[in-house]
Design an enzyme around this catalytic site. Structure first.
Site, PDB file in Angstrom:
ATOM      1  N   CYS A 164       0.984  -1.055   0.000  1.00 14.68           N
ATOM      2  CA  CYS A 164      -0.027  -0.122  -0.033  1.00 14.68           C
ATOM      3  C   CYS A 164       0.848   1.336   0.120  1.00 14.68           C
ATOM      4  O   CYS A 164       1.915   1.231   0.752  1.00 14.68           O
ATOM      5  CB  CYS A 164      -1.036  -0.146   1.156  1.00 14.68           C
ATOM      6  N   CYS A 176       0.091   4.565   7.004  1.00 14.97           N
ATOM      7  CA  CYS A 176      -0.636   4.374   8.377  1.00 14.97           C
ATOM      8  C   CYS A 176       0.207   3.603   9.345  1.00 14.97           C
ATOM      9  O   CYS A 176       0.519   2.390   8.792  1.00 14.97           O
ATOM     10  CB  CYS A 176      -1.939   3.692   8.059  1.00 14.97           C
ATOM     11  N   CYS A 205      -0.714  -0.252  10.294  1.00 13.76           N
ATOM     12  CA  CYS A 205      -1.017  -1.175   9.278  1.00 13.76           C
ATOM     13  C   CYS A 205       0.168  -1.944   8.786  1.00 13.76           C
ATOM     14  O   CYS A 205       1.264  -1.376   8.475  1.00 13.76           O
ATOM     15  CB  CYS A 205      -1.737  -0.611   8.157  1.00 13.76           C
ATOM     16  N   CYS A 220     -16.933  -9.116   3.615  1.00 16.02           N
ATOM     17  CA  CYS A 220     -16.133  -7.990   3.570  1.00 16.02           C
ATOM     18  C   CYS A 220     -15.133  -7.778   2.543  1.00 16.02           C
ATOM     19  O   CYS A 220     -14.383  -8.759   2.885  1.00 16.02           O
ATOM     20  CB  CYS A 220     -15.879  -7.371   5.090  1.00 16.02           C
ATOM     21  N   CYS A 235     -19.989  -6.095   1.759  1.00 16.46           N
ATOM     22  CA  CYS A 235     -19.386  -4.661   2.092  1.00 16.46           C
ATOM     23  C   CYS A 235     -18.080  -4.644   1.440  1.00 16.46           C
ATOM     24  O   CYS A 235     -17.274  -5.599   1.448  1.00 16.46           O
ATOM     25  CB  CYS A 235     -19.311  -4.632   3.779  1.00 16.46           C
ATOM     26  N   CYS A 295     -20.194   1.973   7.346  1.00 17.92           N
ATOM     27  CA  CYS A 295     -19.864   1.346   8.568  1.00 17.92           C
ATOM     28  C   CYS A 295     -18.156   2.167   8.857  1.00 17.92           C
ATOM     29  O   CYS A 295     -17.299   2.298   7.828  1.00 17.92           O
ATOM     30  CB  CYS A 295     -19.437  -0.140   8.013  1.00 17.92           C
ATOM     31  N   ARG A 338     -18.910  -4.081  16.534  1.00 19.70           N
ATOM     32  CA  ARG A 338     -18.331  -5.370  16.255  1.00 19.70           C
ATOM     33  C   ARG A 338     -16.949  -5.376  17.015  1.00 19.70           C
ATOM     34  O   ARG A 338     -16.237  -4.382  16.806  1.00 19.70           O
ATOM     35  CB  ARG A 338     -17.884  -5.513  14.696  1.00 19.70           C
TER      36      ARG A 338
END
Length: 393
Positions: free
Chosen positions: A65, A69, A72, A109, A142, A202, A272
Site C-alpha cells: 500500500c 498508516c 498497518c 467484507c 461490504c 460502517c 463489532r
C-alpha cells in the site's frame, strides 16, 4: 453505581451520554468491571437480544500500500512478512467467500489495500460482488477499498454492494500522528459518500495505539455524529516491522471498558469486535459478547484468527446465538424503509483495517504480566485468500 444506572437509562432511550460519563466508564476500576459489563449488556440485549452477527473477511489485494498508516502491516515501508499478492479474480474471491458463508457468516467484507480504487478497480470489484451474490444466495457484501472518488459509491451500490467500510481509527486531533498521506477529513468524506449513495456506512476505531481516554471518547462521539450502522472496534496488533510494533498498551479489562463505552455512546448501532480480539481479550472474549453484537469469523486480513469452530463454540457456550440470514440486524427504528439487513439503504456491517487478530497459548507458569508484549499471539496469515491452503472458517 449511579453512573451505570444513568447510562443504562440513556442507552434504552437512545440518548447520548455526556463526555464526562463516557470518560468515567474508561476510568472505572477492575473491581467494578463486571458491573460495567452487566450494565452495557442490558443496553446490548435491549436492542439486539442475544444474537451475534458473523462477518467474514476476504483480502482481495494484500500488501504494497502507498499509504503510511503506522498501525498497518500493509503500509508503505512495512517490513512485516505478510502475504503480498495482487487482485484475486472474481471466482477466487467467491470461493473464499463461500468458505465463510458455509461457516455461518451473514456478511462478506471485501477488502483491498491501497489509497483508493481506480475506475478499473471499481469495475473489478463490481464483477466480484455480482459473482459472490450469484453463487451465495442471501449473502450481504461490504466493500472496503479506501478513499472513494465521486460516483464510485454509486457504482458499487449498483453492482449489489450493501455496505461500505472506512474507519476513522482515532481522534481528529491525533490523526496526523499515525498517518500523513491522507487526512481525517478525507476519511469522513468517504463515509459521507457511502451514506449519500444509499450504502450502509460502517466506520470504527483502533484502540491501543498510545491514545488517551480523551482520544477514544472523541472518536466514538465523532462516529455517533456520522451515524454509521456499524462500528467495528479494532484492537491494535503491533506487527513487527511496523512503527507501532512496541505499542502493547491493552489489557483484557481495558478492552472491555472500551467496548462498554462504545455501546453506551452508540446503543442501537451494530458494535463489532474486530481485529485483535484474540490477542488482547484472550480468554475474556466471551464477556465481550455481552457488549458487542457482531464479530469476524476466522482469519483477518494479514493475521490469523482463531478457528471458526472455536468462534461458534464460544458463542453457544456463552448463551448467545448466531444471527440468521433472514433476520434484520438493526433495530426496527433504524431498519424501517431499508433493505432486509437493516441499514442505510442496504446493509448492516463491515470492515476492519489496522487491528488484526492472532492466536496462541501459554501455560499457567508462563502467564505474562497484564500488558506484557504478547508477540506469541501474533500469527501472520498463510492460508485462505491468495494462497493454495484452505481457510480456517
Amino acid at each position: 453505581m449511579d453512573l451505570l444506572n444513568t447510562l443504562v437509562d440513556k442507552g434504552l432511550r437512545r440518548e447520548t451520554p455526556t463526555r464526562e460519563e463516557a470518560l468515567a466508564v474508561l476510568a472505572t476500576s477492575d473491581d467494578d468491571l463486571l458491573d460495567v459489563v452487566a450494565a452495557a449488556g442490558k443496553v446490548r440485549r435491549h436492542w439486539f437480544g442475544r444474537r451475534v452477527k458473523l462477518n467474514y473477511l476476504v483480502n482481495l489485494k494484500s500488501g504494497l500500500c502507498p499509504e503510511d498508516c503506522s498501525y498497518c502491516s500493509q503500509r508503505l515501508g512495512s517490513k512485516a512478512e505478510i502475504l503480498k499478492y495482487t487482485w484475486l479474480k472474481p471466482g477466487q474471491a467467491s470461493e473464499a467467500a463461500a468458505a465463510g458463508v458455509a461457516g455461518g457468516a451473514k456478511r462478506v467484507c471485501l477488502v483491498a489495500s491501497g489509497r483508493g480504487p481506480t475506475e478499473r478497480d471499481v469495475d473489478r470489484v463490481s464483477e466480484t460482488i455480482r459473482t459472490i451474490k450469484e453463487q451465495n444466495e442471501g449473502v450481504e457484501v461490504c466493500a472496503c477499498l479506501g478513499l472513494l472518488s465521486d460516483g464510485q459509491a454509486e457504482r458499487l451500490r449498483e453492482a449489489g454492494a450493501d455496505a461500505y467500510n472506512h474507519n476513522l481509527n482515532t481522534s481528529e486531533s491525533t490523526y496526523g500522528d499515525i498517518t500523513t498521506t491522507h487526512t481525517y477529513a478525507d476519511r469522513v468524506d468517504t463515509v459521507n459518500k457511502a451514506h449519500a449513495a444509499g450504502l450502509s456506512a460502517c466506520s470504527g476505531l483502533i484502540a491501543g495505539m498510545g491514545e488517551s481516554d480523551e482520544d477514544l471518547v472523541d472518536v466514538v462521539f465523532s462516529l455517533r455524529e456520522l451515524d454509521p450502522d456499524s462500528v467495528p472496534v479494532n484492537f491494535l496488533i503491533p506487527f513487527e516491522g511496523t512503527p507501532l510494533a512496541k505499542e502493547w498498551n491493552l489489557t483484557p479489562q481495558r478492552c472491555l471498558r472500551i467496548l462498554a463505552m462504545t455501546r453506551f455512546v452508540c446503543p442501537d448501532v451494530e458494535v463489532r469486535i474486530a481485529g485483535g480480539r484474540e490477542v488482547h481479550l484472550r480468554t475474556m472474549q466471551p464477556l465481550a459478547l455481552h457488549l458487542a453484537n457482531s464479530i469476524f469469523l476466522g482469519d483477518y486480513l494479514t493475521s490469523e484468527g482463531q478457528a471458526g469452530k472455536a468462534d461458534l463454540d464460544m458463542i453457544a457456550d456463552a448463551g448467545f446465538e448466531v444471527e440468521g440470514t433472514g433476520e434484520v440486524t438493526l433495530p426496527e427504528h433504524r431498519a424501517v424503509g431499508r433493505d432486509g439487513c437493516g441499514s442505510h439503504g442496504g446493509g448492516g456491517v463491515c470492515g476492519s483495517a489496522g487491528g488484526e487478530g492472532g492466536c496462541g497459548s501459554t501455560t499457567a507458569e508462563e502467564a505474562p504480566a497484564a500488558n506484557e508484549a504478547r508477540t506469541d499471539l501474533v500469527a501472520v496469515r498463510r492460508r485462505g485468500a491468495g494462497t493454495d491452503l484452505a481457510p480456517n472458517a
